[in-house]
Design an enzyme around this catalytic site. Structure first.
Site, PDB file in Angstrom:
ATOM      1  N   GLY A  93       0.830  -1.198   0.000  1.00 20.16           N
ATOM      2  CA  GLY A  93       0.000   0.000   0.000  1.00 20.16           C
ATOM      3  C   GLY A  93       0.860   1.242   0.000  1.00 20.16           C
ATOM      4  N   ALA A  94       1.924   1.200   0.823  1.00 24.16           N
ATOM      5  CA  ALA A  94       2.861   2.316   0.916  1.00 24.16           C
ATOM      6  C   ALA A  94       4.084   1.814   1.661  1.00 24.16           C
ATOM      7  CB  ALA A  94       2.230   3.509   1.632  1.00 24.16           C
ATOM      8  N   MET A  95       5.133   2.649   1.667  1.00 24.97           N
ATOM      9  CA  MET A  95       6.371   2.310   2.374  1.00 24.97           C
ATOM     10  C   MET A  95       6.905   3.539   3.080  1.00 24.97           C
ATOM     11  SD  MET A  95       8.612   0.058   3.210  1.00 24.97           S
ATOM     12  CE  MET A  95      10.128   0.290   4.135  1.00 24.97           C
ATOM     13  N   GLU A  96       7.312   3.346   4.345  1.00 20.50           N
ATOM     14  CA  GLU A  96       7.603   4.452   5.244  1.00 20.50           C
ATOM     15  C   GLU A  96       9.020   4.987   5.118  1.00 20.50           C
ATOM     16  OE1 GLU A  96       8.276   0.606   7.728  1.00 20.50           O
ATOM     17  OE2 GLU A  96       6.948   1.281   6.148  1.00 20.50           O
ATOM     18  N   ASN A  97       9.567   5.074   3.924  1.00 18.17           N
ATOM     19  CA  ASN A  97      10.915   5.610   3.768  1.00 18.17           C
ATOM     20  C   ASN A  97      10.999   6.993   4.417  1.00 18.17           C
ATOM     21  OD1 ASN A  97      11.385   3.431   1.776  1.00 18.17           O
ATOM     22  ND2 ASN A  97      10.058   4.681   0.493  1.00 18.17           N
TER      23      ASN A  97
ATOM     24  N   HIS B  59      -0.847   6.461   8.731  1.00 12.42           N
ATOM     25  CA  HIS B  59      -0.080   5.266   9.107  1.00 12.42           C
ATOM     26  C   HIS B  59       1.401   5.468   8.782  1.00 12.42           C
ATOM     27  CE1 HIS B  59       0.373   0.672   9.040  1.00 12.42           C
ATOM     28  NE2 HIS B  59       1.489   1.089   8.471  1.00 12.42           N
ATOM     29  N   GLU B  60       1.678   5.896   7.545  1.00 13.60           N
ATOM     30  CA  GLU B  60       3.078   6.030   7.138  1.00 13.60           C
ATOM     31  C   GLU B  60       3.773   7.151   7.896  1.00 13.60           C
ATOM     32  OE1 GLU B  60       4.334   3.675   5.411  1.00 13.60           O
ATOM     33  OE2 GLU B  60       2.355   2.792   5.071  1.00 13.60           O
TER      34      GLU B  60
ATOM     35  N   HIS C 173       5.085   6.045  11.180  1.00 17.55           N
ATOM     36  CA  HIS C 173       6.338   5.291  11.061  1.00 17.55           C
ATOM     37  C   HIS C 173       7.573   6.187  11.162  1.00 17.55           C
ATOM     38  CE1 HIS C 173       5.341   1.166  10.299  1.00 17.55           C
ATOM     39  NE2 HIS C 173       4.611   1.401   9.234  1.00 17.55           N
TER      40      HIS C 173
ATOM     41  N   GLU D 291       4.551  -2.049  12.624  1.00 13.10           N
ATOM     42  CA  GLU D 291       3.274  -2.050  11.910  1.00 13.10           C
ATOM     43  C   GLU D 291       2.071  -1.916  12.834  1.00 13.10           C
ATOM     44  OE1 GLU D 291       3.376  -1.411   9.009  1.00 13.10           O
ATOM     45  OE2 GLU D 291       5.396  -2.016   8.450  1.00 13.10           O
TER      46      GLU D 291
END
Length: 831
Positions: free
Chosen positions: A256-260, A290-291, A294, A313
């Site tokens: 869905g997404a990535m928390e870079n 959410h991201e 993180h 998570e």
């Protein structure tokens, strides 16, 4: 490729500290590969041997402290570094790396709409090795300083502020210490919307072909971003730890997404080309929240090893929903969580592959096993556990513990024990015991009420618990309205602790008509209704005032179907009675989704499926009629979508396609047109010419996927053979085109036509996974699995495959789960 074991990671972390990576990437050398040069500064605490990881197309040269090493010594993805002396070292690695079409490493995508090309990285969990050489484990944090050479006219994005040095050369500001899997770059002719907030540059980015759609939603996306940023700064004492905040919506993204840090990547389906419901907008907003969570829990403080992925998570999942509720217009997010997201956790927790939210470290011995725990347990169950913890602990003490955790471990790594110690420092409650019961155990508790009739002392409630976790729940008591018996009036809501030590709970008055355990959905447990309460719910469920209470009851019904305690047709009857009067969009979507994908497609046999589809279309007609005044466009769109997908005759939806509109609205946008054409293809009312014509009308990437899905769905032997070969015989399909083809292939209406492919799946999927790796193996296990084939022969073939084959772990896990779902479907059918 070799996987990293926990023991190896611990040994390496004891030997070396990594300080800085200086990386240069050249993206101008062709369509298949790019150039990668990395210089790594590290210190050996003592003399010893270790290794560095990379997965090159060509390893050109390696030097350690200026002395050349043999590139041919690369063993799979490991290059040994032997005879290290105590002290500082520099490793330089020059390599050619391959672009990916599977969303792993450096993914390359050419937009069919305008021919523009984009690249972006997805480094998680160990795919940074596809981009440059690294000591790849989360507890070897370092500073990353990247520079890129990109084609003229491209924009480069990274973890820090990117500076255009001219002539295609870009430098990215060095990061604070971060883990290897969090490094990110994205490059291409991005369309960008930039602003500033709290003194930091904020930006959102997408492909140029999606520019009008991003611009239309830019204010909403940035407003959500700002609101979450501000709310987190009210909750957390540590300020946002990076120099900028970019959000890039990228094509063919697996997650869905990535928390870079500083550059969150999202799947670009979140840039809506077509009409969407408010619930879908809420989902996008939740992912944004959410991201961003993180950035603190995951990026500022990172897990030491992958057994603690839940620390990332579960926290982000909980904070995403809670912060969205507190800081934005989306005030009912927990309804969507309860009716949709939470079931993901319940289902995963009842399969053989279940595991504790926080598994024992020995249960995650290597990176391959770590990948398997990114599931409904680490996300939905973990978030539910934290929600229960907040209810039990109190939010003030919970946040105090979180802030202690950040202060103790910022820019470092932490474990479950560290987290629990931080919480324990902020409360007198026994958090360690709570963690043992909630985080170190697997499975779902079931709570069943026994209700005594009212007497002079009042009515009584006794709760039987199957399981042993402590719960604090609310109980709702409701009465039929004296004037309108179809309506329900809340009488009482009270809290109880389970297990209850002092006998049944006594409440004043006669017994209520409806008693709901876990009213408010603050715990993670299956609940049952007593007979009288269930009869009341069947009569008046849609009249219960609170949508979260209605979601709890619908979930109870869902669980009863799955557990063989309620006939699937009874669930459909309840849906037919109450959905036409249901006002909450998330509830409607959740109930229709379960009714369609599980009951109609799996839990009912072929002979009963037509009646189930007729029930679904009847419900949708009622909702369409109810929304003719235009006051509930999301509800109407949901009904139209499900009506299309459940249609058993082509004429009506063909008329919609021909007129480019549903009578009374909505007009057909690309999503609805492809949805109709897909259903027509399944029903044998579309052909290659119709698909080609629609693709001419919509040549976008989404259009390409729609065409692939439709072609695979045609009820024709040649079409099925061609689709199968595209999935399993050639390796040129991207992750998204593979998924679309797989989604179209299996159709319950076409069971006889595709029967011969069921045994082929178990051999071809194994070979495919070995050739193409974990991402495609995951797609094959999820989407190309013959889930409609709920019969003993399919189950036998699957079990034989599991016992005989040396399977890639990603595929094995999907097959274990899919086969357990098949067993459940068989039990429900036989019940």
């Amino acid at each position: 490729m070799s996987v990293l074991t926990r023991d190896e990671a611990q040994t390496r972390a004891q030997l070396i500290d990594v300080h800085r990576y200086t990386v240069a990437l050249d993206l101008t050398t062709g369509d298949e590969t790019f150039e990668s040069r990395a210089a790594i500064q590290f210190t050996a605490r003592a003399a010893g041997d270790t290794f560095v990881e990379l997965k090159p197309a060509l390893l050109r040269s390696v030097t350690l402290d200026g002395q050349p090493l043999d590139p041919h010594a690369l063993d799979q993805n490991r290059l040994a570094l032997t005879g290290l002396t105590e002290g500082e070292h520099e490793l330089r690695v020059d390599a050619t790396m391959r672009y990916s079409r599977t969303g792993e490493g450096m993914h390359r995508f050419t937009d069919p709409t305008d021919g523009e090309t984009y690249v972006y990285t997805q480094m998680f969990l160990e795919d940074i090795q596809r981009v440059f050489a690294v000591f790849d484990q989360p507890d070897l944090k370092a500073v990353f300083a990247l520079s890129l050479t990109a084609p003229e006219g491209w924009t480069v994005l990274g973890n820090g502020i990117a500076t255009d040095e001219g002539h295609g050369h870009w430098s990215i500001a060095p990061t604070p210490p971060i883990s290897t899997y969090l490094v990110a770059v994205a490059a291409g002719p991005w369309h960008s919307v930039r602003t500033e907030h709290a003194g930091l540059p904020f930006g959102i980015h997408c492909r140029r072909s999606l520019a009008p759609h991003l611009d239309a939603d830019a204010d909403e996306i940035l407003s959500i971003t700002r609101a979450c940023y501000d709310r987190y700064h009210e909750k957390f004492k540590e300020p946002y730890p990076f120099d900028s905040y970019d959000q890039a919506f990228v094509p063919e993204f697996n997650a869905g997404a990535m928390e870079n840090p500083g550059l969150v990547t999202f799947r670009d389906e979140f840039v809506y080309r077509s009409a969407v419901t408010d619930t879908e907008r809420q989902t996008r907003a939740m992912v944004i929240a959410h991201e961003m969570a993180h950035m603190w829990f995951g990026d500022l403080v990172t897990l030491t090893w992958w057994d603690d992925i839940w620390l990332n998570e579960s926290f982000a999942e909980y904070m995403g929903y809670q912060t969205l509720t507190e800081a934005t217009r989306y005030t009912d997010t927990w309804v969507a969580f309860g009716i949709d997201r939470k079931s993901w956790g319940y289902d995963a927790d009842q399969r053989p592959s279940t595991h504790p939210v926080a598994p024992d470290p020995d249960a995650v011995p290597d990176t391959a096993s770590a990948m398997l725990n990114f599931d409904g347990i680490s996300y939905a169950k973990g978030a539910s556990a934290l929600r229960q913890l907040v209810a039990w602990l109190g939010e003030k003490d919970f946040l105090a513990g979180i802030n202690t955790h950040f202060a103790r471990h910022k820019f470092g790594n932490a474990t479950l024990a560290d987290f629990i110690d931080s919480l324990a420092a902020s409360t007198d409650r026994d958090v360690h015991r709570w963690a043992e019961k909630w985080l170190r155990t697997s499975g779902v508790d079931t709570l069943t009420p026994t209700i005594g009739n009212g007497s002079e002392a009042g009515w009584t409630l006794d709760v039987t618990q199957h399981g042993n976790r402590p719960h604090r729940i609310a109980v709702g008591a409701y009465d039929r309205d004296l004037v309108d018996p179809g309506q329900l009036t809340p009488r009482d809501r009270f809290e109880i602790d389970i297990p209850h030590q002092d006998g049944p709970t006594v409440r004043p008055g006669r017994r209520p008509d409806l008693v709901v355990l876990n009213d408010g959905d603050l715990t993670y447990a299956k609940v049952r209704l007593d007979d009288r309460s269930w009869a009341t719910a069947l009569d008046s469920l849609s009249a219960i005032p609170d949508p979260l209470t209605r979601a709890v009851i619908w979930n109870a019904a869902r669980d009863m179907v799955r557990d063989g305690e309620l006939a699937p047709t009874a669930y459909l009857d309840a849906a037919r009675t109450h959905l036409p009067r249901e006002s909450d969009l998330a509830v409607v979507q959740g109930v229709l989704a379960f009714a369609a994908t599980q009951i109609a497609d799996r839990y009912l046999g072929p002979d009963d499926r037509p009646a189930a589809l007729a029930t679904l279309t009847s419900i949708c007609r009622a909702l369409i009629r109810r929304t003719e005044d235009g006051n509930a466009p999301g509800l109407r769109l949901t009904a139209v979508r499900h009506f299309i997908s459940a249609a058993t005759q082509p004429d009506g939806i063909q008329d919609w396609l021909n007129s480019d509109s549903v009578p009374g609205g909505p007009e057909l946008d690309p999503e609805l047109r492809w949805r109709i054409l897909y259903r027509l293809a399944v029903l044998g009312a579309a052909d290659d010419d119709a698909i080609a014509a629609e693709l001419t009308r919509d040549p976008s990437a989404t259009g390409q996927e729609g065409a692939a899905r439709c072609r695979a769905a045609l009820p024709d032997g040649d079409a099925k053979a061609a689709a199968w070969d595209r999935m399993f015989r050639t390796d040129d399909l991207s992750n998204y085109l593979f998924t679309a083809t797989a989604q179209g292939f299996w159709q319950p209406e076409q069971a006889d036509l595709v029967r011969r492919y069921v045994p082929r799946f178990y051999t071809d999927a194994v070979e495919l996974a070995d050739r193409r790796g974990p991402a495609i193996a995951e797609c094959a296990g999820r989407y190309a699995f013959p889930s409609h084939a709920a019969d003993e022969e399919s189950l036998r073939l699957g079990e034989e495959c599991l016992s005989a084959a040396d399977l890639l772990p990603a595929l094995r896990r999907k097959l274990v789960d899919q086969l357990d779902d098949l067993r459940r479907a068989l039990r429900v059918r036989e019940g």
